[in-house]
Design a protein around this motif. Sequence first.
Motif, PDB file in Angstrom:
ATOM      1  N   ASP A 266       0.794  -0.578  -0.292  1.00 18.33           N
ATOM      2  CA  ASP A 266       0.284  -0.177  -0.095  1.00 18.33           C
ATOM      3  C   ASP A 266       0.801   1.376   0.330  1.00 18.33           C
ATOM      4  O   ASP A 266       1.964   1.280   0.870  1.00 18.33           O
ATOM      5  N   PRO A 267       0.693   2.458  -0.880  1.00 18.79           N
ATOM      6  CA  PRO A 267       1.635   3.497   0.058  1.00 18.79           C
ATOM      7  C   PRO A 267       1.207   4.209   0.534  1.00 18.79           C
ATOM      8  O   PRO A 267       2.648   4.928   0.738  1.00 18.79           O
ATOM      9  N   LYS A 268       0.782   4.025   1.814  1.00 12.03           N
ATOM     10  CA  LYS A 268       0.368   4.057   2.535  1.00 12.03           C
ATOM     11  C   LYS A 268       1.627   3.953   4.074  1.00 12.03           C
ATOM     12  O   LYS A 268       1.894   4.404   4.982  1.00 12.03           O
ATOM     13  N   GLU A 269       1.766   2.661   2.924  1.00  8.53           N
ATOM     14  CA  GLU A 269       2.785   1.665   4.749  1.00  8.53           C
ATOM     15  C   GLU A 269       4.021   2.611   4.073  1.00  8.53           C
ATOM     16  O   GLU A 269       4.456   3.397   3.039  1.00  8.53           O
ATOM     17  N   LYS A 270       4.521   3.218   5.637  1.00 11.84           N
ATOM     18  CA  LYS A 270       6.240   3.740   5.683  1.00 11.84           C
ATOM     19  C   LYS A 270       7.162   2.980   5.820  1.00 11.84           C
ATOM     20  O   LYS A 270       7.093   1.952   6.554  1.00 11.84           O
ATOM     21  N   ARG A 275       9.882   6.596   8.427  1.00  9.99           N
ATOM     22  CA  ARG A 275       8.949   6.595   8.203  1.00  9.99           C
ATOM     23  C   ARG A 275       8.322   7.485   6.823  1.00  9.99           C
ATOM     24  O   ARG A 275       6.856   8.574   7.068  1.00  9.99           O
ATOM     25  N   GLU A 276       8.072   7.238   6.089  1.00  6.33           N
ATOM     26  CA  GLU A 276       8.230   8.152   4.402  1.00  6.33           C
ATOM     27  C   GLU A 276       7.032   7.210   3.961  1.00  6.33           C
ATOM     28  O   GLU A 276       7.883   6.224   4.174  1.00  6.33           O
ATOM     29  N   ALA A 277       6.367   7.950   3.607  1.00  7.75           N
ATOM     30  CA  ALA A 277       5.616   6.342   2.663  1.00  7.75           C
ATOM     31  C   ALA A 277       5.808   6.661   1.470  1.00  7.75           C
ATOM     32  O   ALA A 277       6.211   7.088   0.736  1.00  7.75           O
ATOM     33  N   GLY A 278       5.256   5.474   0.800  1.00  8.75           N
ATOM     34  CA  GLY A 278       5.205   5.253  -0.717  1.00  8.75           C
ATOM     35  C   GLY A 278       6.412   4.812  -1.031  1.00  8.75           C
ATOM     36  O   GLY A 278       6.523   5.344  -2.391  1.00  8.75           O
TER      37      GLY A 278
END
Length: 330
Positions: A266-270, A275-278
């Motif tokens: 999922d693009p929201k996973e960090k 802790r950066e997403a995508g």
Amino acid sequence: MKFCKKYEEYMQRQNQRKLPGVGFKKLKKILKKCRTELQSHNDLQNHGDVVLHHISTCPNHCPVCDGTFFPSLLKEMSAVVGSFNERAQKLLDLHLASGFRKYFIWFKVKLQGNHPALIQEGKDLVTYALINAIAMRKILKKYDKIHYSKQGQAFKSQAQSMHIEILQSPWLCELMAFHINLRETKAITRKAPALFEGCSLIINDSKPSLSCELFDSVKIDIDLTCSICLDTVFDPVSLTCGHIFCYMCACKSGSVTIVDGLKAADPKEKCPLCREAGVYEGAVHLDELNILLSRNCPEYWEERLRVERVERVRQAKEHWESECRAFMGV
């Protein structure tokens, strides 16, 4: 010889290869124009023998710097990193290819299929990356010196967050491992050109790291310990943020199975570290690094391979059982 002249001469030699570069001379002219306008502005503040106010820094939202300097540098940095990544990937694909695919790539990139030619191409790529990294560092340092500010350093941090800092490229890490792999291969003759003079794999207390000392005081140290399992990275991947993990650990942190792969995350996973997403979809498999570690940590590699084989079979079995149940409507 001043760096500006040295850089211009180097980039002129690269014209045939159509490599993008930093407009070092053009950016220096922009800064010179800003300094001239700033000095004129300061002179207007002086009335007779009384100095009402002396402005020593560039005003906020400077049309010269913010409107021209940073956008130009950002565009050039993106082009340099993109070109470096593309060419490094083609080179390493050639080295790792086999069978018909290897001959196809040889024909496509017009490279000779021998180790010295591969090393020379790698050396050229590294020189290109480093001289542009130094050019970016020097022009940002000059910006801060002229403006008595830290905006240049802030821009560098912004470039890192946008993944256009060339020394953070996972393909530079791959080229380092590529060099050591070729250096350890008996087929390399003593006359073969060196890629990195001070590049080595260092293992302290069973904790490996890649270390490389380059010209102009540039040093790269890459920790090869996975921050999730706290072991040496196995089947390593680099997320787009630049952090390196074991492939299976990265799949767990991205909430996907090894069957689905990191692109299914999922693009929201960090990223577990920054802790950066995508950051999962564009992850890079570090195949050269994988070969290097398997050669230098054989006992650990065999044990880890045995454990992961069991886990991979288990996950694959669960995946296909789930698919069958879904197909049967159970």
